[in-house]
Motif scaffolding. Structure first.
Motif, PDB file in Angstrom:
ATOM      1  N   TYR A   1    -111.833  29.964 -34.261  1.00  0.00           N
ATOM      2  CA  TYR A   1    -111.166  30.849 -35.229  1.00  0.00           C
ATOM      3  C   TYR A   1    -112.142  31.880 -35.792  1.00  0.00           C
ATOM      4  O   TYR A   1    -111.785  33.038 -36.008  1.00  0.00           O
ATOM      5  N   GLN A   2    -113.369  31.457 -36.024  1.00  0.00           N
ATOM      6  CA  GLN A   2    -114.371  32.405 -36.535  1.00  0.00           C
ATOM      7  C   GLN A   2    -114.633  33.519 -35.510  1.00  0.00           C
ATOM      8  O   GLN A   2    -114.734  34.701 -35.868  1.00  0.00           O
ATOM      9  N   LEU A   3    -114.741  33.143 -34.247  1.00  0.00           N
ATOM     10  CA  LEU A   3    -114.959  34.152 -33.208  1.00  0.00           C
ATOM     11  C   LEU A   3    -113.782  35.129 -33.179  1.00  0.00           C
ATOM     12  O   LEU A   3    -113.962  36.349 -33.128  1.00  0.00           O
ATOM     13  N   LYS A   4    -112.591  34.554 -33.228  1.00  0.00           N
ATOM     14  CA  LYS A   4    -111.382  35.385 -33.168  1.00  0.00           C
ATOM     15  C   LYS A   4    -111.363  36.390 -34.315  1.00  0.00           C
ATOM     16  O   LYS A   4    -110.946  37.545 -34.137  1.00  0.00           O
ATOM     17  N   SER A   5    -111.812  35.972 -35.463  1.00  0.00           N
ATOM     18  CA  SER A   5    -111.733  36.830 -36.646  1.00  0.00           C
ATOM     19  C   SER A   5    -112.760  37.959 -36.626  1.00  0.00           C
ATOM     20  O   SER A   5    -112.767  38.816 -37.503  1.00  0.00           O
ATOM     21  N   GLN A   6    -113.662  37.974 -35.664  1.00  0.00           N
ATOM     22  CA  GLN A   6    -114.599  39.092 -35.526  1.00  0.00           C
ATOM     23  C   GLN A   6    -114.064  40.181 -34.605  1.00  0.00           C
ATOM     24  O   GLN A   6    -114.564  41.305 -34.596  1.00  0.00           O
ATOM     25  N   LEU A   7    -113.050  39.824 -33.811  1.00  0.00           N
ATOM     26  CA  LEU A   7    -112.566  40.753 -32.791  1.00  0.00           C
ATOM     27  C   LEU A   7    -111.531  41.719 -33.334  1.00  0.00           C
ATOM     28  O   LEU A   7    -110.683  41.367 -34.156  1.00  0.00           O
ATOM     29  N   THR A   8    -111.591  42.917 -32.842  1.00  0.00           N
ATOM     30  CA  THR A   8    -110.552  43.895 -33.105  1.00  0.00           C
ATOM     31  C   THR A   8    -109.353  43.575 -32.209  1.00  0.00           C
ATOM     32  O   THR A   8    -109.472  42.839 -31.231  1.00  0.00           O
ATOM     33  N   LYS A   9    -108.221  44.078 -32.591  1.00  0.00           N
ATOM     34  CA  LYS A   9    -107.014  43.811 -31.797  1.00  0.00           C
ATOM     35  C   LYS A   9    -107.256  44.220 -30.338  1.00  0.00           C
ATOM     36  O   LYS A   9    -107.717  45.315 -30.071  1.00  0.00           O
ATOM     37  N   GLY A  10    -106.930  43.314 -29.414  1.00  0.00           N
ATOM     38  CA  GLY A  10    -107.158  43.597 -28.006  1.00  0.00           C
ATOM     39  C   GLY A  10    -108.568  43.301 -27.547  1.00  0.00           C
ATOM     40  O   GLY A  10    -108.890  43.454 -26.366  1.00  0.00           O
ATOM     41  N   GLY A  11    -109.416  42.848 -28.457  1.00  0.00           N
ATOM     42  CA  GLY A  11    -110.813  42.589 -28.121  1.00  0.00           C
ATOM     43  C   GLY A  11    -111.005  41.415 -27.165  1.00  0.00           C
ATOM     44  O   GLY A  11    -110.071  40.656 -26.894  1.00  0.00           O
ATOM     45  N   GLU A  12    -112.232  41.284 -26.689  1.00  0.00           N
ATOM     46  CA  GLU A  12    -112.527  40.305 -25.636  1.00  0.00           C
ATOM     47  C   GLU A  12    -113.601  39.329 -26.102  1.00  0.00           C
ATOM     48  O   GLU A  12    -114.638  39.731 -26.633  1.00  0.00           O
ATOM     49  N   LEU A  13    -113.322  38.053 -25.858  1.00  0.00           N
ATOM     50  CA  LEU A  13    -114.299  37.010 -26.141  1.00  0.00           C
ATOM     51  C   LEU A  13    -114.978  36.591 -24.850  1.00  0.00           C
ATOM     52  O   LEU A  13    -114.306  36.357 -23.835  1.00  0.00           O
ATOM     53  N   VAL A  14    -116.297  36.474 -24.878  1.00  0.00           N
ATOM     54  CA  VAL A  14    -117.052  35.913 -23.753  1.00  0.00           C
ATOM     55  C   VAL A  14    -117.763  34.669 -24.293  1.00  0.00           C
ATOM     56  O   VAL A  14    -118.678  34.773 -25.113  1.00  0.00           O
ATOM     57  N   LEU A  15    -117.283  33.519 -23.850  1.00  0.00           N
ATOM     58  CA  LEU A  15    -117.748  32.249 -24.391  1.00  0.00           C
ATOM     59  C   LEU A  15    -118.397  31.445 -23.284  1.00  0.00           C
ATOM     60  O   LEU A  15    -117.792  31.229 -22.238  1.00  0.00           O
ATOM     61  N   GLU A  16    -119.618  31.002 -23.523  1.00  0.00           N
ATOM     62  CA  GLU A  16    -120.291  30.152 -22.554  1.00  0.00           C
ATOM     63  C   GLU A  16    -120.689  28.873 -23.245  1.00  0.00           C
ATOM     64  O   GLU A  16    -121.211  28.912 -24.367  1.00  0.00           O
ATOM     65  N   THR A  17    -120.381  27.760 -22.603  1.00  0.00           N
ATOM     66  CA  THR A  17    -120.723  26.490 -23.243  1.00  0.00           C
ATOM     67  C   THR A  17    -120.900  25.398 -22.192  1.00  0.00           C
ATOM     68  O   THR A  17    -120.528  25.581 -21.026  1.00  0.00           O
ATOM     69  N   LEU A  18    -121.474  24.277 -22.616  1.00  0.00           N
ATOM     70  CA  LEU A  18    -121.617  23.124 -21.740  1.00  0.00           C
ATOM     71  C   LEU A  18    -120.248  22.485 -21.514  1.00  0.00           C
ATOM     72  O   LEU A  18    -119.474  22.332 -22.460  1.00  0.00           O
ATOM     73  N   ILE A  19    -119.976  22.135 -20.297  1.00  0.00           N
ATOM     74  CA  ILE A  19    -118.714  21.455 -19.999  1.00  0.00           C
ATOM     75  C   ILE A  19    -118.990  20.167 -19.230  1.00  0.00           C
ATOM     76  O   ILE A  19    -120.109  19.924 -18.781  1.00  0.00           O
ATOM     77  N   VAL A  20    -117.972  19.347 -19.135  1.00  0.00           N
ATOM     78  CA  VAL A  20    -118.025  18.164 -18.261  1.00  0.00           C
ATOM     79  C   VAL A  20    -116.877  18.252 -17.276  1.00  0.00           C
ATOM     80  O   VAL A  20    -115.933  19.014 -17.473  1.00  0.00           O
ATOM     81  N   ASP A  21    -116.947  17.485 -16.214  1.00  0.00           N
ATOM     82  CA  ASP A  21    -115.834  17.428 -15.275  1.00  0.00           C
ATOM     83  C   ASP A  21    -114.675  16.683 -15.918  1.00  0.00           C
ATOM     84  O   ASP A  21    -114.877  15.800 -16.756  1.00  0.00           O
ATOM     85  N   GLY A  22    -113.485  17.007 -15.519  1.00  0.00           N
ATOM     86  CA  GLY A  22    -112.347  16.251 -16.031  1.00  0.00           C
ATOM     87  C   GLY A  22    -111.119  17.117 -16.212  1.00  0.00           C
ATOM     88  O   GLY A  22    -111.150  18.325 -15.959  1.00  0.00           O
ATOM     89  N   ASP A  23    -110.040  16.461 -16.654  1.00  0.00           N
ATOM     90  CA  ASP A  23    -108.788  17.182 -16.864  1.00  0.00           C
ATOM     91  C   ASP A  23    -108.716  17.700 -18.295  1.00  0.00           C
ATOM     92  O   ASP A  23    -109.696  17.607 -19.028  1.00  0.00           O
ATOM     93  N   GLU A  24    -107.582  18.207 -18.674  1.00  0.00           N
ATOM     94  CA  GLU A  24    -107.534  18.883 -19.979  1.00  0.00           C
ATOM     95  C   GLU A  24    -107.597  17.928 -21.156  1.00  0.00           C
ATOM     96  O   GLU A  24    -107.679  18.369 -22.309  1.00  0.00           O
ATOM     97  N   ASN A  25    -107.592  16.624 -20.877  1.00  0.00           N
ATOM     98  CA  ASN A  25    -107.796  15.655 -21.961  1.00  0.00           C
ATOM     99  C   ASN A  25    -109.203  15.063 -21.948  1.00  0.00           C
ATOM    100  O   ASN A  25    -109.441  14.009 -22.528  1.00  0.00           O
TER     101      ASN A  25
END
Lengths: 321, 321, 321, 321
Positions: free
Chosen positions: B209-233
């Motif tokens: 939500y904090q990231l979203k609140s920095q963007l102007t309408k139509g803006g783009e987020l580029v997010l990089e983070t550590l992930i693990v294998d698995g399904d959406e749960n």
């Protein structure tokens, strides 16, 4: 204006006196700025409740105040009419002078599932976070807790609680219209209950830290929340709605929930009960006018919510700090 | 005292002027109350950097300022000695008058993995949250972003940035010593980068939500983070340490991360890259004196961290509001 | 919304940059919370002023912008009609494209009385507290002050100032809608004017400290206020009204005023002028619709106010820190 | 830590309960941030006072607790030694188990001058602003005031008060370490005393408003302050020192003081006593080690202070709202 002066006197002389640093200012601000549009109306309803002679109070096996014989037919009818103005009644049941407030939830079922697993409440300071109308507060006092505080920001629940308090009159049982984020780190309660709240929090980890900061050293947390099946890496974050509820965020597996508790610093963590909510525990009655569990499930497959998620399954966790 | 007056002038005349409501008071408070014990010492080191003639600056394919020939041997040696006082240098590399700051991370590899997937940065207002020493800030400017702001609360990184800025001198590239929680809802950036931060947040949903609140309408987020294998749960919450790092909280699967982004209101969500960090991308150099990736992995099985979790795997997500 | 971005740019690059710590937040709050009911209406009036070619600006001997010949009859009429919407015009006079704004006060008389006594304003930072419509701001700039700031919380005066600024267009002259209590201790102005304000303050001593805290070391205070005859122990505190004004508190003798200034830490204190306000300096014109001086005096004895106090007598004090 | 819990209990059940909105937070902050360097040492001295049997308490004609016979020689000596650690004792006298605390001031003289002029204190809520060691608090309680609160920010006076309270033990008499500016507008006291304070205030008018805001409707103000001879326009503002005191601001004539009270909205204003402080009312004793009145006066002319101002003359004003 609701007066909290009696509560302030109580805490000024007990181990919660440091709460006076923030609480009166918060409650004064709340009364000035945040009252529900119906609040004055509700207050009048409360004030109209007849002052009755309550011949007995039973809190240990049920929440019961007075007998039918204590009052006449007119009083009975008046109480019924006035209390129905506080619909929907979600958590209960209550018995007031023979009037059965048959609430949506049989909260006594949940109490029965947990009461033999927790440390005896006798002489303890107890906090119930998200206590609703306060049904469990009375049951905690029925177990001889010394001082019971519930918090819930929903003002209708406060009215329901005050209506029951009108008959029971026990100033060691109190409900404050606060959210968990309004609490300072009191570090003063022997037992903290948080039932049915965690899945409504955007940040379950911060919530666990908040719970921890209410407990005195050696204190006990009783946490009940929705879970899903799976291993310790299983967490469901549903879409916009889950069982028609907005505002549902994290549903971990029991194993994941235990891992979170450990990560936050709890010890002696155990799951004492898991239970799929049955249709006789949460159901439509004449005390609610809204939908209930059967409307939230897939009509063709009650193992799923109407959105296709696993149907509500709840687990009770106990842990210490 | 670091003066931010030039930055205030810049934003007073651009679309970030509303930031003046909070920023100067924050930075003044920061300078009075929160400076690192070494700050004055570091500042002296910065001030000792020679004022050189920088014959050219290259930001598009690398971060390079000046040639070896621009300076004499004494100056070269002095720059090297002074910059080494800011060790450990984590993100880079930088080339300053022929001096190769061979940082722990080849941050250019990450840039190469993402640069063809993002919207062209030309003329955009760009924010990089958790920018470290600011390597990517320069590359963003190299893509002709109009105004680039990085935030990172670690003061050593600010020193490293200021050291590079000493040679590049571009007042459209700025690093402020702030955390994401210090930002008001600016709603003003065309592109927001948040790389390597989410897994350090106790509350990933609030972070989104904090990231979203920095963007102007139509803006783009580029997010990089550590992930693990698995399904959406699937979400890993490791114990006290992950790859020897304290302060790692949520490692979702790529599918879970996408679900979270959607839940928070992002659209057009896609994973543009996943990558297991290789030993040539993060490794010990003479510009760091601490351990690096190979010390964080199981010596017998580099697919695992030393604690037995899956080795670091990173994904890049792009989404719009 | 009035934009103060240009002002913020100016101060970000001059010696007032520390004002950015508080000013933008204050002005943003002011625009959200404290606008006059007529503000939007007034703003439209301002916006309707024709953009004219201003062939000359004269600030040294009078406040004059443009000639009659610069504009046609329709424009002249329009300017007159629009500016009359900002009645009452108290401080002036102004000459705009030949239009004579014949204000209630001949503020030029006051300027003439003080201008030879003050330190030359050339290249100075100047603050005028309680500046009204800003007449003297222009005269200060006419003396080549470098940067002139007036403050006055009355929003109609801000409109009048902005109307004149519409024609003069000098961004080194600014009026901010603030009271003296809204100023941080700027310690930055070379000359501070406070004319016609002290007798409106409940606490003249605190007011003198506030003035002092705006001055740079060696700076000069120019203070004008109502006085009474008497020795250094003479101070009139009138009843509810003085010359029909509510909100008049302390009227010291000149000697008492000097003692107060000394007590607060000013040096080199002198009275450079005393003057009984004459009926040709403050009088009813077609630019005000309200009463003026002659209505405030005893019709039978112009040496007394209508309440029987001594008629308004003013003194100008100059002092240094 | 001093506990104010008993005070909070008292006010939670009386008409001062709204004070809980601010007071606990203030006192907690005060204990964390503003304790005098000697505070812990003083507290130990207090704790060392022997617990004695106090055979009687007399507050109506003097402040006396216990008889000499209640204690043995060792206890008497110990009490004397400990209480002398709280020198200088300014306001008194006190008699504790036969020990005569012969304070600098005979505050009983002042009480005698005013007690027949004020409304009977029986059953009233009383506030004493700037109460010093609290001598008059006891005399007010001796007149059967219901609840007596004194405020004074000087921590040594708090210690002296607590020492006396150690023997008298009356929880309807309390001293809080606050200044008048720390009080919310309580509008709750029947009588407010402010003796010897106004001349120390930079803004006497604001001070009068603060006093007014403590009174309940119809309440009574008892104000004692230094005055000078003169008419209603006579006010002395001395230079840096008056009778060697720094921090003396406004000394009005009695007539001027009455005019100020009226201007602020008081009614029924009268001067009930004026008195030139005599050398037997304020003088050096073995309970103070500092100078006293005779050192503050001109050795050759006791009608003048050592600075040449009129010697201290005091008046007592009574007024209602």
């Amino acid at each position: 204006m609701i007066s909290y002066n009696r509560f302030y006197q109580k805490i000024a002389e007990n181990r919660l006196s440091h709460w006076l640093n923030t609480l009166p200012a918060q409650l004064t601000h709340w009364q000035k700025a945040n009252l529900h549009g119906e609040f004055a109306h509700w207050q009048k309803t409360l004030d109209a409740l007849p002052k009755t002679l309550v011949s007995n109070v039973e809190l240990n096996t049920q929440v019961k105040a007075g007998e039918r014989e204590d009052i006449n037919d007119g009083e009975y009818k008046r109480i019924e009419n006035l209390l129905k103005k506080f619909k929907p009644w979600r958590k209960g049941p209550y018995h007031i002078h023979g009037l059965h407030i048959d609430t949506e939830w049989r909260s006594d079922f949940k109490w029965d599932r947990l009461k033999d697993h927790i440390s005896p409440l006798k002489d303890r300071y107890v906090l119930d976070i998200g206590c609703g109308s306060g049904y469990h507060l009375w049951r905690m006092r029925g177990e001889h807790a010394k001082f019971v505080v519930g918090i819930d920001p929903t003002q209708l629940f406060l009215m329901q609680f005050n209506a029951i308090q009108h008959f029971i009159k026990d100033d060691n049982v109190n409900l404050l219209p606060l959210g968990v984020e309004d609490l300072p780190e009191l570090k003063a309660f022997d037992t903290v209950f948080a039932m049915g709240v965690l899945y409504h929090r955007r940040s379950p980890i911060d919530f666990l830290y908040q719970l921890k900061s209410q407990l005195t050293k050696g204190g006990e947390l009783v946490l009940e929340t929705l879970i899903v099946d799976g291993d310790e890496n299983t967490v469901l974050v549903p879409g916009e709605r889950y069982a028609k509820m907005r505002n549902v965020w994290f549903l971990p597996s029991a194993a994941a929930m235990c891992a979170w508790l450990e990560r936050v610093g709890f010890k002696n963590i155990r799951v004492v009960n898991t239970d799929i909510t049955a249709l006789d525990e949460q159901r439509k009655t004449q005390w609610i006018d809204t939908e209930s569990l059967q409307d939230f499930l897939d009509p063709n497959d009650s193992s799923k919510t109407i959105e296709g998620y696993p149907a509500p399954k709840r687990a009770i966790f106990i842990a210490n700090i």
